[in-house]
Structure formats: C-alpha cells, structure tokens
Enzyme design. Structure first.
Site, PDB file in Angstrom:
ATOM      1  N   GLY A 129      35.298  57.560   0.536  1.00  0.00           N
ATOM      2  CA  GLY A 129      35.539  58.577  -0.578  1.00  0.00           C
ATOM      3  C   GLY A 129      34.454  58.847  -1.206  1.00  0.00           C
ATOM      4  N   ASP A 165      30.804  55.356  -4.149  1.00  0.00           N
ATOM      5  CA  ASP A 165      29.708  54.572  -4.422  1.00  0.00           C
ATOM      6  C   ASP A 165      28.845  54.654  -5.521  1.00  0.00           C
ATOM      7  OD1 ASP A 165      27.033  52.968  -4.378  1.00  0.00           O
ATOM      8  OD2 ASP A 165      28.178  52.018  -2.579  1.00  0.00           O
ATOM      9  N   CYS A 167      41.473  57.222 -11.458  1.00  0.00           N
ATOM     10  CA  CYS A 167      40.591  58.238 -10.826  1.00  0.00           C
ATOM     11  C   CYS A 167      41.228  58.391  -9.481  1.00  0.00           C
ATOM     12  CB  CYS A 167      39.178  57.929 -10.878  1.00  0.00           C
ATOM     13  SG  CYS A 167      38.238  59.100  -9.765  1.00  0.00           S
ATOM     14  N   GLY A 199      36.775  52.103   0.538  1.00  0.00           N
ATOM     15  CA  GLY A 199      35.750  51.339  -0.616  1.00  0.00           C
ATOM     16  C   GLY A 199      36.550  50.990  -1.608  1.00  0.00           C
ATOM     17  N   TYR A 231      41.457  48.215  -9.386  1.00  0.00           N
ATOM     18  CA  TYR A 231      42.264  48.142 -10.374  1.00  0.00           C
ATOM     19  C   TYR A 231      42.469  49.549 -10.998  1.00  0.00           C
ATOM     20  CZ  TYR A 231      38.535  49.918 -14.028  1.00  0.00           C
ATOM     21  OH  TYR A 231      37.829  50.686 -14.609  1.00  0.00           O
ATOM     22  N   ASN A 250      32.697  47.044  -7.632  1.00  0.00           N
ATOM     23  CA  ASN A 250      33.077  48.512  -7.106  1.00  0.00           C
ATOM     24  C   ASN A 250      32.167  49.475  -8.226  1.00  0.00           C
ATOM     25  OD1 ASN A 250      34.337  48.534  -4.830  1.00  0.00           O
ATOM     26  ND2 ASN A 250      36.482  49.251  -5.777  1.00  0.00           N
ATOM     27  N   TYR A 251      31.555  49.164  -9.230  1.00  0.00           N
ATOM     28  CA  TYR A 251      30.677  49.564 -10.239  1.00  0.00           C
ATOM     29  C   TYR A 251      29.000  49.111  -9.755  1.00  0.00           C
ATOM     30  CZ  TYR A 251      34.688  51.322 -13.277  1.00  0.00           C
ATOM     31  OH  TYR A 251      35.795  51.479 -13.530  1.00  0.00           O
TER      32      TYR A 251
END
Length: 533
Positions: free
Chosen positions: A108, A111, A174, A181, A188, A472-473
């Site tokens: 997507g 990243d 979102c 990913g 969450y 993921n952040y």
C-alpha cells in the site's frame, strides 16, 4: 596524440548512455530468468516498468503515500515489477536471488520512511509492487475472508458489508492501507479494545519464502506464522494473502466527534480521558486528535482536542456509559450519529459527511502529504502541567497533529508474546506525533526537527527501558541497519523499541528461515551472526 572532435563526441555519448548500458542487461537477464522459472509463456515485459517507460513515474508514485519520497533527488529503482499472481512472485524471488538483485516489496505504500519503495543504502534495487493482487473472498458462513495483500482495508470493509451488515474486521481507520504491510506490523483500529489487532485475527496466510516456495500456515510452521503477524514486513518473505477471522458487529453502531478548546477546559478534560480511556466499556473507543485552531478572525490560535469515537451499540446505551464514566465531555444525544458499521468506517476515516462507502473502491488517500511522524506508548497519564508544555510546542509549527489512541479491553487480555506486537497490558494509550505540509519547497528540516523536539520533550511521560514505538509507524531516528551485513547489536536499538523481548525470538526465526539475509531493509530483522548460531 590529441583526440579528434568525433572521438570526443563518441566518448561523451558512451558516458551519457552508460547507465542504460549497465541497467539494460539486468532487465534482460531478469526477464529471461523469469521465463525460465515460470510455467507459463506469460509476457513478463508487460508488467515490468523501467525509467524509460512513460508510465514508470506514475506507477512508482501510485501508492507512495509520503510525498517526501517522491522528490527527484530520492533514489529510484532500476525497474518496478507488478506481478499478477503468486507464481510470478515465486519466479521473482528465485531470479532476484540468482542475479543478486536487491528487492523492495510494496503493497500500500504507507511505510512512513518509504522503505517499501526507496533504498538509500542498497543500490541498485528493484520494487515489487503487489497492488494488482486484489482478490477478496468473503465467507460469511465460516466468519472468514481470504484477502490478497494488494487489497486496501477500505476495499475489504466494503466487500464484507456487501455480504453482511453484522460482520466486520478490526483494522485501521485510514482506509487506503495495503493489507500486506498493515497486518504485518499489527494493524490497529477503532475496534482494538473489543477484538484486538488485525494481526490478532489472522488464522492462515500464504507466504513466498527465500527459496521461492509458496507456503501456508501448516507448511511454514508456527514460528514463522507467529513472526509475520506483527513482526513488520520485509524480513521473512513475501506475504501474498491473509485468511482473516471476521468479527460480529451490531446492526446499529454509534459515532461522534466532540471538540473542546483550551477556552472550554480542554486540558482538564484530556487529563480525565487519560485516567479512564483504557477502563471504559470495551465496546467504546474514543481517540483524541489534538491540533491547533484559530479562535478569532484575527488569527489567534488555540488548541482543539477532538474526541472521535466508535461505539458498538446504540446511542441510548452509549449515553448511559458516558454519563457514568466520562460526564466531563458533556456528550449529548444530538452529538451521536446512529448508523451501520460500514458507514462508521467512513466516519472514522474522517471523510466528509454523507460520503458513500463506495469511495473505498477508488483506493485513493485524499490526504497524501509530505510528513514526518514518531510514536510513543503511555503507561500513566501525562500531567496537566506537562500537557500545557506540549501545547506550547504545538504552536511552533503550522500543521501539527498529536493523536492519543486508547488501549485496554482486549488489548490488555492478550499476552505480549502471543504475536510479535508487544504493547499490551499496562499500556494506557498510544501517541502519534505528526507534522505535514503540502508545498515541496517547504523547509523539510524544520518539520523533522519539530517532531524530534516534541518527542524529546515527552520522554519523561512515556514508556521506558525500552521507550516503545509502533513498528508500522516506521522511524529511522530509532536506528537503522547500514548494509547487508546487518548488525544484531545495531538492530536491537530499534528492534527492542518496536518488539521488546519479542525481538530476540524474531531474530531466531529470521536466522532459521533466511540466514543469508536476502529479505532486508534499513530496519529489517537481522539473522544471528555466524559465531552465535
């Protein structure tokens, strides 16, 4: 002897064309190898895009969500490969390994540091873009769905809603997140307090390993299956599909957004939220978006705290819970919107009122920007005095955003070691620090420095030893691998922040399934060094 004018021109032509002379054989050898290892006569050249293709830039930028990594100065891949089926990816892995080609894999493009489509340290590199793997098979009778990784979570929500109004899936708000990913790092969303993460609700997967084998859960074994559900993408293989467990949702859910400014007592209300947000009824999720806002026509600025909520039930029961648990917010019946689950996902995505859920099928994020972000986890409330100091920091940039996301409920009931995602019991809420801008000419350093400054300011008020972060952040400030000879010690700097003690189990899985570190990037999981195996 002085070279002739024609000789000089010939040399210049060779020098100018040399990048193409070097890169073309790579593409030719790659295509030839793909044909050798594919059991079809598929024309692979039709799904391979080089810088000489007119559509190369369009494809490269199609899902590059952070515009910082689309600038001309950012390294570009030798080519982009867009497979249509799993066998194509199997051939890609085999051929890349044989030819020594470094891969970046994108589903997507969310990243935060662009690592799925940019490589600063490994050159040359190619991008395998999985956006065309978009099959969704929803099985309501068995409460499950097979989802390929190029699907966005918004598409998944929509396809579930076509089959049932009382089924859902607990993933992100979102809705342009690629399912590859997204789930690889945890996933969450607004139902995490009721059902946990997306990764907690995966029951099977398809993965192509370093040998090009297509494996399901049984074939890959429980250790590898554990690692790919929250251990972040790009370390263990290429996930091509997830089998998800669908969860029940009521036919009527309720959403609301209530905003309080400093003039309306925002600081005291937010302190109270911190005390109770993780203890609320698990059907109730209330996150807080903290931004600056203008309060006068003269441009005087204030802090606006917006309480954005999903409740898995009707407004009557929600109001009873709020009156008992969080009366300070002053929620009223007119604030509440009763709707169904699919429309609640539109609301929680912060889209305009009355936006139809069909918008998810467009696969676009209307809010693509240049941005920098960082994350934290809070174990106790941040004091009112500390919050007031935070407000002063927010006034220093144009478009700051801080988000507090509540934990508790199911998140406290799942063991830290059940998946690689460790931020469970004892976590009150997660914090996102974000600054975004739209103008490519903006001073990037100013925005990045601001996020670092706010992050440093918050150090006394968040988790310690390690100071935890959400994988993921992605945040390269936490540390990074320097090259293919990934250092276990260097990687532990960021690895323990993302995964705590689970990092060491991830390293052992990596050592077992990819000892030569073929799947790697700046923050991938390293194998153990030879002397430690």
């Amino acid at each position: 002897m002085v070279p002739s004018r024609s000789s000089i021109l010939s040399i210049l032509v060779v020098l100018l064309l040399s990048p193409f002379i070097v890169s073309l054989p790579i593409q030719d050898r790659f295509l030839k190898c793909l044909s050798k290892y594919s059991d079809t006569s598929f024309p692979f050249s039709t799904v391979l895009y080089t810088p000489q293709n007119s559509s190369f830039t369009t494809v490269l930028q199609s899902s590059a969500q952070n515009l910082r990594f689309t600038s001309p100065s950012v390294p570009k891949p030798e080519f982009i490969f867009t497979p249509l089926q799993e066998s194509h990816i199997q051939a890609v892995v085999i051929c890349s390994k044989q030819l020594g080609i470094h891969l970046r894999v994108r589903s997507g493009g969310h990243d935060y540091e662009g690592l799925s489509y940019v490589s600063e340290i490994e050159k040359p590199f190619v991008v395998v873009d999985l956006a065309k793997l978009r099959s969704i098979s929803v099985d309501i009778e068995h409460n499950s769905a097979w989802v390929q990784v190029g699907v966005t979570n918004g598409e998944l929500y929509y396809r579930i809603s076509e089959k049932s109004k009382t089924h859902g899936f607990p993933a992100g708000t979102c809705t342009s997140l690629g399912m590859g990913g997204h789930i690889s790092g945890g996933a969450y969303g607004a139902m995490l307090r009721k059902y946990g993460l997306g990764a907690d609700n995966v029951v099977d997967a398809h993965l192509i390993d370093v040998h090009g084998r297509l494996l399901n859960r049984k074939l890959m074994g429980e250790d590898l299956f554990w690692a790919i559900r929250g251990g972040a993408g790009g370390s263990f293989g290429i996930v091509t599909a997830w089998k998800l467990k669908l969860v029940p949702v009521p036919s009527t859910v309720t959403v609301f957004t209530v905003t309080k400014t400093l003039e309306q007592g925002a600081t005291k209300i937010l302190y109270r939220w911190q005390e109770i947000a993780d203890k609320l009824d698990e059907d109730l999720f209330i996150k807080v978006l903290i931004q600056t806002a203008n309060v006068t026509s003269q441009g005087k600025r204030t802090i606006a705290t917006s309480y954005n909520s999903l409740f898995l039930g009707d407004a009557r029961r929600l109001l009873q819970i709020m009156q008992r648990s969080f009366p300070e917010l002053g929620l009223t019946r007119k604030d509440c919107i009763e709707t169904n689950w699919i429309n609640s996902t539109v609301f929680m995505a912060l889209l305009q009122n009355n936006t139809p859920p069909e918008v998810f099928l467009q696969r676009k994020d209307p809010n693509r920007r240049y941005f920098k972000a960082k994350s934290d986890y809070a174990k106790k409330p941040v004091s009112e005095k500390a919050l007031e100091g935070l407000w002063e920091k927010l006034f220093e940039v144009e478009s700051p955003l801080v988000v507090f996301t509540p934990y508790g409920g199911m998140m406290s009931q799942i063991s830290e070691s059940q998946t690689p995602f460790p931020h469970r019991k004892g976590t009150k809420f997660m914090i996102l620090y974000y600054t975004g801008w739209q103008d490519a000419k903006e001073n990037v350093a100013k925005h990045i420095d601001w996020t670092r400054m706010v992050y440093n300011y918050m150090k006394p008020y968040v988790s310690k030893n390690p100071r935890e972060a959400y994988a993921n952040y992605r945040d390269l400030d936490l540390g990074m691998n320097n090259n293919s000879n990934t250092s276990f010690v260097e990687a532990s700097a960021f690895g323990t922040k993302y995964f705590k003690d689970n990092f060491y189990r991830l390293v052992h899985v990596k050592t077992k399934v990819d000892p030569d570190n073929f799947f790697r990037h700046e923050q991938s999981i390293p194998p153990l060094p030879l002397h430690m195996r």
